[in-house]
Write a protein that holds these residues in place. Structure first.
Motif, mmCIF file in Angstrom:
data_model
loop_
_atom_site.group_PDB
_atom_site.id
_atom_site.type_symbol
_atom_site.label_atom_id
_atom_site.label_comp_id
_atom_site.label_asym_id
_atom_site.label_seq_id
_atom_site.Cartn_x
_atom_site.Cartn_y
_atom_site.Cartn_z
ATOM 1 N N LYS A 172 3.857 11.333 -0.567
ATOM 2 C CA LYS A 172 5.279 10.872 -0.460
ATOM 3 C C LYS A 172 5.381 9.245 -0.330
ATOM 4 N N GLY A 173 4.462 8.515 -0.264
ATOM 5 C CA GLY A 173 4.125 7.118 -0.144
ATOM 6 C C GLY A 173 2.872 6.446 -0.024
ATOM 7 N N PRO A 174 2.941 5.038 0.126
ATOM 8 C CA PRO A 174 1.531 4.419 0.388
ATOM 9 C C PRO A 174 0.990 4.773 1.861
ATOM 10 N N ILE A 175 -0.276 4.756 1.943
ATOM 11 C CA ILE A 175 -0.870 4.921 3.321
ATOM 12 C C ILE A 175 -0.666 3.681 4.064
ATOM 13 N N ASP A 176 -0.298 2.543 3.571
ATOM 14 C CA ASP A 176 0.030 1.442 4.337
ATOM 15 C C ASP A 176 1.180 1.512 5.290
ATOM 16 N N ASP A 177 2.316 2.351 4.532
ATOM 17 C CA ASP A 177 3.477 2.757 4.954
ATOM 18 C C ASP A 177 3.335 3.649 6.366
ATOM 19 N N LEU A 178 2.303 4.455 6.420
ATOM 20 C CA LEU A 178 1.667 5.280 7.636
ATOM 21 C C LEU A 178 1.179 4.299 8.621
ATOM 22 N N THR A 179 0.433 3.550 8.305
ATOM 23 C CA THR A 179 -0.248 2.327 9.265
ATOM 24 C C THR A 179 1.099 1.522 9.849
ATOM 25 N N LYS A 180 1.877 0.884 8.948
ATOM 26 C CA LYS A 180 2.807 0.359 9.647
ATOM 27 C C LYS A 180 3.686 1.048 10.559
ATOM 28 N N TYR A 181 4.286 2.062 10.206
ATOM 29 C CA TYR A 181 5.184 2.740 11.384
ATOM 30 C C TYR A 181 4.260 3.328 12.400
ATOM 31 N N ALA A 182 2.943 3.719 12.276
ATOM 32 C CA ALA A 182 2.396 3.957 13.540
ATOM 33 C C ALA A 182 2.036 2.851 14.335
ATOM 34 N N ARG A 183 1.841 1.611 13.834
ATOM 35 C CA ARG A 183 2.140 0.425 14.620
ATOM 36 C C ARG A 183 3.373 0.357 15.149
ATOM 37 N N VAL A 184 4.505 0.543 14.691
ATOM 38 C CA VAL A 184 5.960 0.538 15.303
ATOM 39 C C VAL A 184 5.983 1.549 16.334
ATOM 40 N N CYS A 185 5.416 2.774 16.105
ATOM 41 C CA CYS A 185 5.555 3.807 17.261
ATOM 42 C C CYS A 185 4.484 3.580 18.242
ATOM 43 N N ARG A 186 3.400 2.844 17.876
ATOM 44 C CA ARG A 186 2.630 2.657 18.960
ATOM 45 C C ARG A 186 1.413 3.982 19.044
ATOM 46 N N VAL A 187 1.426 4.445 17.930
ATOM 47 C CA VAL A 187 0.324 5.596 17.774
ATOM 48 C C VAL A 187 -0.824 5.594 16.628
ATOM 49 N N GLU A 188 -1.084 4.239 16.449
ATOM 50 C CA GLU A 188 -2.244 4.147 15.590
ATOM 51 C C GLU A 188 -3.516 4.841 16.018
ATOM 52 N N ARG A 189 -3.676 4.542 17.209
ATOM 53 C CA ARG A 189 -5.107 5.242 17.668
ATOM 54 C C ARG A 189 -5.058 6.979 17.776
ATOM 55 N N VAL A 190 -3.737 7.371 17.975
ATOM 56 C CA VAL A 190 -3.541 8.748 17.890
ATOM 57 C C VAL A 190 -3.880 9.335 16.613
ATOM 58 N N MET A 191 -3.172 8.524 15.742
ATOM 59 C CA MET A 191 -3.243 9.118 14.264
ATOM 60 C C MET A 191 -4.463 8.809 13.604
ATOM 61 N N GLU A 192 -4.956 7.812 13.875
ATOM 62 C CA GLU A 192 -6.466 7.409 13.111
ATOM 63 C C GLU A 192 -7.496 8.440 12.758
ATOM 64 N N PRO A 193 -7.880 9.223 13.817
ATOM 65 C CA PRO A 193 -8.808 10.253 13.579
ATOM 66 C C PRO A 193 -8.362 11.459 12.522
ATOM 67 N N TYR A 194 -6.834 11.708 12.513
ATOM 68 C CA TYR A 194 -6.390 12.817 11.885
ATOM 69 C C TYR A 194 -6.311 12.246 10.470
ATOM 70 N N LEU A 195 -6.095 10.807 10.233
ATOM 71 C CA LEU A 195 -5.857 10.368 8.960
ATOM 72 C C LEU A 195 -7.131 10.334 8.320
ATOM 73 N N GLU A 196 -8.229 9.808 9.100
ATOM 74 C CA GLU A 196 -9.515 9.873 8.632
ATOM 75 C C GLU A 196 -10.206 11.166 7.886
ATOM 76 N N ALA A 197 -9.708 12.128 8.861
ATOM 77 C CA ALA A 197 -10.226 13.737 8.555
ATOM 78 C C ALA A 197 -9.583 14.233 7.206
ATOM 79 N N LEU A 198 -8.258 13.708 6.945
ATOM 80 C CA LEU A 198 -7.456 14.194 5.814
ATOM 81 C C LEU A 198 -7.864 13.258 4.504
ATOM 82 N N LEU A 199 -8.391 12.017 4.725
ATOM 83 C CA LEU A 199 -8.591 11.403 3.496
ATOM 84 C C LEU A 199 -9.969 11.692 2.805
#
Length: 199
Positions: A172-199
């Protein structure tokens, strides 16, 4: 010379959905809405919302109508996932993001689920789509994934994980967009393990 009724019908054909309060911009007295409804030229969709009979025959009709009635709101979470084709969920209500201090809108047309967003988060990642002449405001796919992790206690971690998986699988889009919006929503640390597991 065109009549108020002809002008009203022209506006209805152009916009798809008309709010009663928008008529002043076109110099059309409000009573012409009643006249048009009585003659079967328009149908009342909700308080102050009118459309041509059979207009906006789309799966996103209720989303468009909510955006028209609540111009400061943005379609979010499960409804945004459904719009982007990133969920197996089929919500019977419309999820709408509004500002933290905004009054909860009253709509009889559909059931609303309200999520309050900060000013920064409400502005980030908003897309505008034209649906039969009416505007549909919805968060982008990447912003929606980040929002799902932010509101995971409201919608469930499984829904957030499914959204992330679908975002990656459907490209649906670049991973950079996910990181950018995770930063806006302040959920970078929450999302990180899920993102690593799926990549």
């Amino acid at each position: 010379m065109t009549t108020h009724l002809e002008n009203l019908m022209r506006v209805a054909e152009t916009k798809g959905l008309i709010r009663a309060r928008d008529l002043a911009d076109h110099g059309i007295p409000r009573q012409y809405l009643s006249i048009a409804c009585e003659r079967g030229l328009l149908e009342r969709r909700d308080r102050g919302l009118y459309a041509l009979p059979g207009a906006i025959q789309t799966e996103h009709r209720s989303l468009v109508e909510v955006c028209t009635i609540v111009p400061h709101g943005v379609i979010c979470l499960i409804s945004a996932l459904q719009f982007h084709g990133m969920t197996t969920q089929s919500p019977f209500e419309v999820w709408l993001a509004i500002g933290e201090s905004k009054e909860i809108p009253r709509i009889g047309l559909v059931k609303l689920r309200i999520a309050r967003f900060s000013a920064e988060s409400l502005k980030a990642g908003v897309e505008s789509h034209d649906v039969n002449g009416a505007e549909l405001r919805v968060f982008s796919a990447a912003k929606t994934v980040a929002d799902c992790f932010k509101y995971r206690n409201k919608i469930g971690v499984d829904v957030a994980t499914e959204a992330l998986r679908d975002y990656l699988r459907q490209r649906k889009g670049p991973i950079d967009d996910l990181t950018k919006y995770a930063r806006v929503c302040r959920v970078e640390r929450v999302m990180e393990p899920y993102l690593e597991a799926l990549l």
